[in-house]
Scaffold this active site. Structure first.
Site, mmCIF file in Angstrom:
data_model
loop_
_atom_site.group_PDB
_atom_site.id
_atom_site.type_symbol
_atom_site.label_atom_id
_atom_site.label_comp_id
_atom_site.label_asym_id
_atom_site.label_seq_id
_atom_site.Cartn_x
_atom_site.Cartn_y
_atom_site.Cartn_z
ATOM 1 C CE LYS A 62 0.172 69.251 15.879
ATOM 2 N NZ LYS A 62 -0.064 69.541 14.538
ATOM 3 C CB THR A 63 -5.227 64.311 16.792
ATOM 4 O OG1 THR A 63 -5.309 65.630 17.219
ATOM 5 C CG2 THR A 63 -6.145 63.704 17.746
ATOM 6 C CG ASP A 107 -4.081 69.231 20.296
ATOM 7 O OD1 ASP A 107 -2.929 69.505 19.687
ATOM 8 O OD2 ASP A 107 -5.132 69.551 19.639
ATOM 9 C CB THR A 156 0.808 74.734 16.162
ATOM 10 O OG1 THR A 156 0.383 75.580 17.162
ATOM 11 C CG2 THR A 156 -0.235 73.750 15.705
ATOM 12 N NE ARG A 215 -7.821 69.155 11.006
ATOM 13 C CZ ARG A 215 -7.089 69.536 12.201
ATOM 14 N NH1 ARG A 215 -6.755 70.592 12.109
ATOM 15 N NH2 ARG A 215 -6.937 68.675 12.837
#
Length: 342
Positions: A62-63, A107, A156, A215
């Site tokens: 997302k980032t 975020d 999230t 990640r």
């Protein structure tokens, strides 16, 4: 080791490994295609892109997508988070300093305070905020015009966003977990950037244990690289990857020590359940929130554990994975027969 959250080391490495445009971004084909249309149309109009909401589990990109949006629009980006905005004044200070076309990445937007949320409604729709000056009967609202900007919200837990806020986003994209083949592409790309020699079988071994999350794949790659440099010739093969991940207690399905502890307690101590979350947490020596938010989501997604109204229940796949034999039907949970005299 396989938690989806990012610590300081992860953030530093991710900054170097992040793709810079949509063509480099691996996976999320539907979101990427839809977002590409939104950005291209905005560039042709010569205006700012619509506000974008990205939802999905941690570590899915997302980032990274927010930074790509800014790069594709040739605009600066400002990054903040919902927990950092506790007052409407905090948000007003950020909004008032934006320049035209700037991308504001927010975020964990669902954790923003309610007064700030209500201010954001008007800012997103009318590019204006009302700043309250004074208190009581003498308070006045001073309208403050804002330059057009693009808000990129990431969450999230999309269900916690109030409908008025969710409806103000022009584009909403949900990030899915990655397939092993997509993770292999991520690992090969990261290996090139990290100057790590890796064989296709080694990348496949890491991808299969990465929980569908880039990640985690990059984190495991770095740990396998360390092992390969110290105990091998520096090249990541299937054998080297398997040996390294055994050291770090990540098994073939991506379960770590906590996951196996939860399953082990559920199977060995409670006969597969049902058992309450609090009891299960005490049995593994962890906080209730840790078991519920860290271990359970992956175990449920893998079909190893089920949540029922009576408590947590192990599935037949859980018994097979730990190499145990499930009890016979009707045997009941250990201890219940003595308790009820049946």
């Amino acid at each position: 080791m396989v938690g989806a959250g990012a610590d300081g080391d992860d953030q530093a490495v991710e900054a170097a490994l992040r793709p810079k445009d949509l063509d480099e971004f691996v996976g999320q084909h539907r979101v990427r295609e839809q977002l590409d249309l939104v950005l291209r149309a905005a560039r042709r109009r010569g205006g700012t892109a619509d506000h974008v909401l990205l939802s999905g589990a941690p570590g899915l990109g997302k980032t990274t997508l927010s930074m790509i949006i800014a790069a594709e629009m040739a605009a600066p980006i400002r990054i903040t988070s919902g927990p950092a905005i506790q007052h409407a004044g905090d948000l007003a200070a950020i909004l008032s300093s934006l320049v035209e076309g700037e991308v504001l990445f927010l975020d964990e937007i669902h954790r923003m305070s309610r007064p700030a949320e209500e201010m954001l409604y008007m800012a997103m729709e009318d590019f204006r905020v009302d700043v309250i000056v004074g208190k009581g009967p003498g308070a006045t609202a001073i309208p403050l015009e804002l330059p057009p900007f693009t808000l990129v919200g990431a969450t999230t837990r999309a269900g916690l966003l109030p409908p008025p806020l969710r409806d103000r986003f022009g584009f909403t994209g949900h990030m899915e977990f990655y397939e092993p083949a997509e993770l292999e592409r991520v690992i090969h790309r990261s290996a090139r950037l990290l100057d790590v020699g890796i064989e296709p079988e080694g990348a496949a071994e890491i991808a299969g244990r990465s929980r569908g999350t880039p990640r985690i794949a990059n984190r495991l790659l770095r740990r396998v690289r360390d092992y390969a440099q110290v105990k091998a010739d520096g090249v990541v093969t299937r054998e080297v990857a398997a040996a390294a991940l055994k050291v770090y207690e990540v098994d073939a399905r991506g379960l770590d020590r906590l996951d196996r502890a939860v399953l082990g307690a559920l199977l060995k101590l409670f006969g597969g359940g049902p058992v309450g979350l609090s009891t299960l947490s005490v049995a593994v020596g962890e906080e209730r929130e840790t078991v519920e938010e860290v271990a359970e989501p992956f175990l449920v997604r893998e079909g190893l554990l089920a949540r029922t109204p009576r408590g947590r229940v192990a599935t037949p796949a859980a018994w097979t994975h730990l190499g145990l034999t499930p009890p016979q039907q009707g045997a009941g949970t250990p201890g219940q027969q003595g308790l009820f005299g049946a």
